[in-house]
Design a protein around this motif. Structure first.
Motif, PDB file in Angstrom:
ATOM      1  N   GLY A 105       9.941  46.244  30.733  1.00 54.56           N
ATOM      2  CA  GLY A 105      10.737  47.324  30.175  1.00 54.56           C
ATOM      3  C   GLY A 105      10.110  48.062  29.024  1.00 54.56           C
ATOM      4  O   GLY A 105      10.691  49.014  28.502  1.00 54.56           O
ATOM      5  N   CYS A 132       8.417  56.409  34.702  1.00 54.14           N
ATOM      6  CA  CYS A 132       9.754  56.701  34.179  1.00 54.14           C
ATOM      7  C   CYS A 132      10.126  58.160  34.410  1.00 54.14           C
ATOM      8  O   CYS A 132      11.282  58.478  34.738  1.00 54.14           O
ATOM      9  CB  CYS A 132       9.831  56.355  32.693  1.00 54.14           C
ATOM     10  SG  CYS A 132       9.819  54.579  32.353  1.00 54.14           S
ATOM     11  N   GLN A 166      10.721  40.125  29.053  1.00 56.06           N
ATOM     12  CA  GLN A 166      10.966  41.464  29.571  1.00 56.06           C
ATOM     13  C   GLN A 166      12.286  41.593  30.331  1.00 56.06           C
ATOM     14  O   GLN A 166      12.614  42.682  30.810  1.00 56.06           O
ATOM     15  CB  GLN A 166       9.804  41.890  30.478  1.00 56.06           C
ATOM     16  CG  GLN A 166       8.529  42.193  29.702  1.00 56.06           C
ATOM     17  CD  GLN A 166       8.770  43.230  28.621  1.00 56.06           C
ATOM     18  OE1 GLN A 166       9.062  44.390  28.910  1.00 56.06           O
ATOM     19  NE2 GLN A 166       8.668  42.821  27.362  1.00 56.06           N
ATOM     20  N   PHE A 226      14.037  45.250  30.592  1.00 57.36           N
ATOM     21  CA  PHE A 226      14.133  45.767  31.961  1.00 57.36           C
ATOM     22  C   PHE A 226      15.556  46.213  32.272  1.00 57.36           C
ATOM     23  O   PHE A 226      15.784  47.300  32.813  1.00 57.36           O
ATOM     24  CB  PHE A 226      13.679  44.678  32.939  1.00 57.36           C
ATOM     25  CG  PHE A 226      13.950  44.969  34.389  1.00 57.36           C
ATOM     26  CD1 PHE A 226      13.147  45.831  35.110  1.00 57.36           C
ATOM     27  CD2 PHE A 226      15.019  44.363  35.044  1.00 57.36           C
ATOM     28  CE1 PHE A 226      13.405  46.098  36.456  1.00 57.36           C
ATOM     29  CE2 PHE A 226      15.284  44.606  36.378  1.00 57.36           C
ATOM     30  CZ  PHE A 226      14.467  45.481  37.082  1.00 57.36           C
ATOM     31  N   LEU A 243      16.303  49.364  30.405  1.00 58.57           N
ATOM     32  CA  LEU A 243      15.558  50.506  30.937  1.00 58.57           C
ATOM     33  C   LEU A 243      16.272  51.122  32.133  1.00 58.57           C
ATOM     34  O   LEU A 243      16.383  52.346  32.235  1.00 58.57           O
ATOM     35  CB  LEU A 243      14.147  50.074  31.336  1.00 58.57           C
ATOM     36  CG  LEU A 243      13.257  51.162  31.943  1.00 58.57           C
ATOM     37  CD1 LEU A 243      12.949  52.249  30.921  1.00 58.57           C
ATOM     38  CD2 LEU A 243      11.961  50.566  32.493  1.00 58.57           C
TER      39      LEU A 243
END
Length: 369
Positions: free
Chosen positions: A140, A160, A192, A196, A199
């Motif tokens: 993330g 992204c 993460q 994540f 995100l």
């Protein structure tokens, strides 16, 4: 989208009763789902990637080969094809034509990708043709993304951006495609998990799924499955980031399995087959490596898929891994793609469960079992 209809840790065979009953009668059925790649090439070198264990004869999937396969699949009754396997299909120049051809043939199409080579200018063309678009993004934050996925840090920002554009187009055009993220979790990468989950919500995707990391029967990737038990609290916290429009889901059935199967036979491949990006057809991606040639059926570069499916070799291999000569607990890797399907079919065949007469409302992605 009704997120309650999204099955991310299970199977969908209850909604394919006709094909299940045909299989129980011993009939030769067409796969419901095929997972395949259009190439073995990839732009990344992910730490967790199982494809490093899948080396096989390299053959090139030309446009003619791919289109013939898609036509054959439609003719014999395949319902869903996902470009998800041992290669990054965006490396193929034929990806976009393949998605639109499959859809025009009446097949549900899907794509799993790291997203780096996915062309933004092609999104409006392919998104209406996809049942789901899943981005494999196992971190993330940028620097950890680069470390874990074996790429440059700046790739994170490109991915992204592409995800945001995909979501924007979906919303503008009111498309039915599901857009999600997938994290392949090695226990040592647990830092993460929360970034994540956050995100995915920031990017506006429909879901973020966290799955275990598969390993071969020799444990070459070094996965310590006992370590997953230590992550239950943080995975539960990650799921708490879910909203009415966004689902975070850990694949608990595999994460907490200890890497073990509770069934000896592999019954899943008649329903869900896998092809390598080299064109190799095998019952499962865990058998792509050349050391498993006894389980190789053929190659669609050399022989049409329809001919392979009709061949005695196809059913010889299918019957072998469903026989007493094969033990899925010791003779193949940990918790493969077909795991939940295998588990259900083993229990069904042994009379421990029955297929539902009137299953609830059809789930999303019904033809990706």
């Amino acid at each position: 989208m009704n997120m309650n209809k999204l099955i991310l840790d299970g199977h969908k065979l209850h909604w394919h009763r006709d094909r299940v009953e045909a299989w129980l009668r011993g009939e030769r059925i067409a796969p419901i789902t095929i997972d395949c790649a259009l190439t073995r090439r990839c732009t990344y070198r992910c730490n967790y990637c199982y494809s490093q264990l899948q080396a096989n004869d390299e053959k090139r999937m030309t446009k003619d080969v791919i289109m013939r396969f898609l036509d054959d699949a439609a003719e014999i009754g395949v319902k869903g094809i996902s470009f998800v396997s041992d290669g990054e299909s965006t490396c193929s120049p034929h990806l976009y034509d393949a998605i639109t051809r499959g859809k025009s043939n009446g097949i549900d199409m899907a794509l799993g990708t790291n997203g780096y080579l996915l062309k933004d200018e092609k999104l409006r063309e392919i998104l209406p043709c996809l049942t789901y678009l899943r981005f494999n993004i196992s971190a993330g934050v940028p620097y950890r993304y680069a470390e874990i996925m074996g790429c440059k840090e700046e790739y994170f920002y490109k991915i992204c951006s592409t995800i945001k554009k995909s979501v924007k187009i979906k919303n503008e055009e009111n498309l039915s495609v599901t857009i999600g993220l997938q994290m392949v979790l090695m226990p040592q990468l647990s830092d993460q998990i929360i970034p994540f989950a956050k995100l995915g919500r920031e990017l506006g995707v429909d879901y973020a799924v966290i799955k275990h990391c598969s390993d071969d029967e020799e444990g070459k990737l070094g996965i310590d499955y006992s370590k997953y038990y230590e992550l239950t609290d943080i995975l539960t916290e990650a799921e708490s980031y879910s909203t009415n429009e966004y689902t975070v889901k850990a694949k608990w059935s595999k994460i907490l399995s200890g890497g073990k199967r509770n069934y000896p036979r592999c019954y899943g491949p008649p329903f869900i087959m896998q092809f390598s990006g080299s064109g190799l057809v095998a019952p499962c991606g865990m058998f792509f490596n050349n050391k498993y040639k006894k389980y190789h059926i053929g190659n669609i570069v050399d022989t049409s898929f329809k001919s392979l499916w009709q061949s005695e070799r196809y059913w010889e291999v299918i019957n072998l891994i469903a026989s007493e000569k094969f033990d899925a607990r010791t003779m193949c890797g940990s918790l493969c793609l077909q795991h939940k399907v295998n588990e259900f079919l083993w229990n069904l065949k042994n009379g421990d469960i029955s297929i539902e007469d009137n299953p609830r409302l059809s789930p999303e992605h019904i033809n990706f079992i």
